[in-house]
Scaffold this motif. Structure first.
Motif, mmCIF file in Angstrom:
data_model
loop_
_atom_site.group_PDB
_atom_site.id
_atom_site.type_symbol
_atom_site.label_atom_id
_atom_site.label_comp_id
_atom_site.label_asym_id
_atom_site.label_seq_id
_atom_site.Cartn_x
_atom_site.Cartn_y
_atom_site.Cartn_z
ATOM 1 N N CYS A 3 0.837 -1.187 0.128
ATOM 2 C CA CYS A 3 -0.181 -0.058 -0.127
ATOM 3 C C CYS A 3 1.044 1.250 -0.054
ATOM 4 O O CYS A 3 0.539 2.284 -0.821
ATOM 5 N N VAL A 38 0.488 -5.278 -8.397
ATOM 6 C CA VAL A 38 -0.504 -5.027 -7.334
ATOM 7 C C VAL A 38 -1.599 -4.184 -7.784
ATOM 8 O O VAL A 38 -1.487 -3.243 -8.485
ATOM 9 N N HIS A 42 -6.261 -2.145 -1.759
ATOM 10 C CA HIS A 42 -5.790 -3.095 -0.574
ATOM 11 C C HIS A 42 -6.637 -4.280 -0.512
ATOM 12 O O HIS A 42 -7.850 -4.070 -0.253
ATOM 13 N N VAL A 44 -6.474 -8.667 -0.286
ATOM 14 C CA VAL A 44 -5.436 -9.661 0.272
ATOM 15 C C VAL A 44 -5.476 -10.883 -0.565
ATOM 16 O O VAL A 44 -4.223 -11.353 -0.906
ATOM 17 N N HIS A 91 -1.177 -8.823 0.486
ATOM 18 C CA HIS A 91 -1.658 -7.724 -0.378
ATOM 19 C C HIS A 91 -1.636 -8.556 -1.709
ATOM 20 O O HIS A 91 -0.425 -9.017 -2.025
#
Length: 137
Positions: A3, A38, A42, A44, A91
């Motif tokens: 993040c 990514v 956020h 998981v 993440h």
């Protein structure tokens, strides 16, 4: 940690920063040019990725797989994701690892290497970034 990279608060060798995600070099790559992708939000696990984000996120992963091959002259790529088990950072992230025939990668035993220094890492990020820009499909 991821993040913080997305927010620009944590240093990373960014390859791209787009609405669908951020891609940067893994600091402990399997092979040089190993990229982590990514989502900006956020999340998981893959199950947390909203259905409306799948096309954009995996479109970015696909484009990076092509860019890693063409930008680094790799013979192919290994694209992988862990969900909870073996997920060292909680993440959602996708590994895009350059491959060459005879590179020694066997199964899921991933030997790790390091970049010689910041200019070495920067050069890999720039080569992949240039290839990504050349084929924005």
């Amino acid at each position: 940690m991821f993040c913080g990279i997305v927010a620009g608060e944590v240093r990373a060798f960014r390859v791209t920063d787009e609405p669908d995600g951020v891609a940067f070099l893994d600091t402990r790559p399997v092979f040089k040019g190993h990229v982590l992708v990514v989502p900006r939000a956020h999340l998981v696990t893959l199950a947390d990725l909203p259905p409306e984000s799948i096309t954009g996120y995996f479109g970015l992963v696909r484009r990076l797989a092509v860019a890693v091959e063409s930008g680094l002259g790799a013979g192919g790529t290994f694209v992988a994701m862990n969900n909870r088990v073996s997920q060292s950072v909680p993440h959602l992230h996708t590994h895009v690892v350059p491959r060459t025939k005879g590179d020694g990668l066997r199964g899921f035993f991933w030997p790790r290497t390091r970049y010689a220094d910041d200019p070495d890492a920067t050069s890999y990020a720039e080569r992949i970034r240039s290839a990504l820009a050349a084929d924005p499909a």
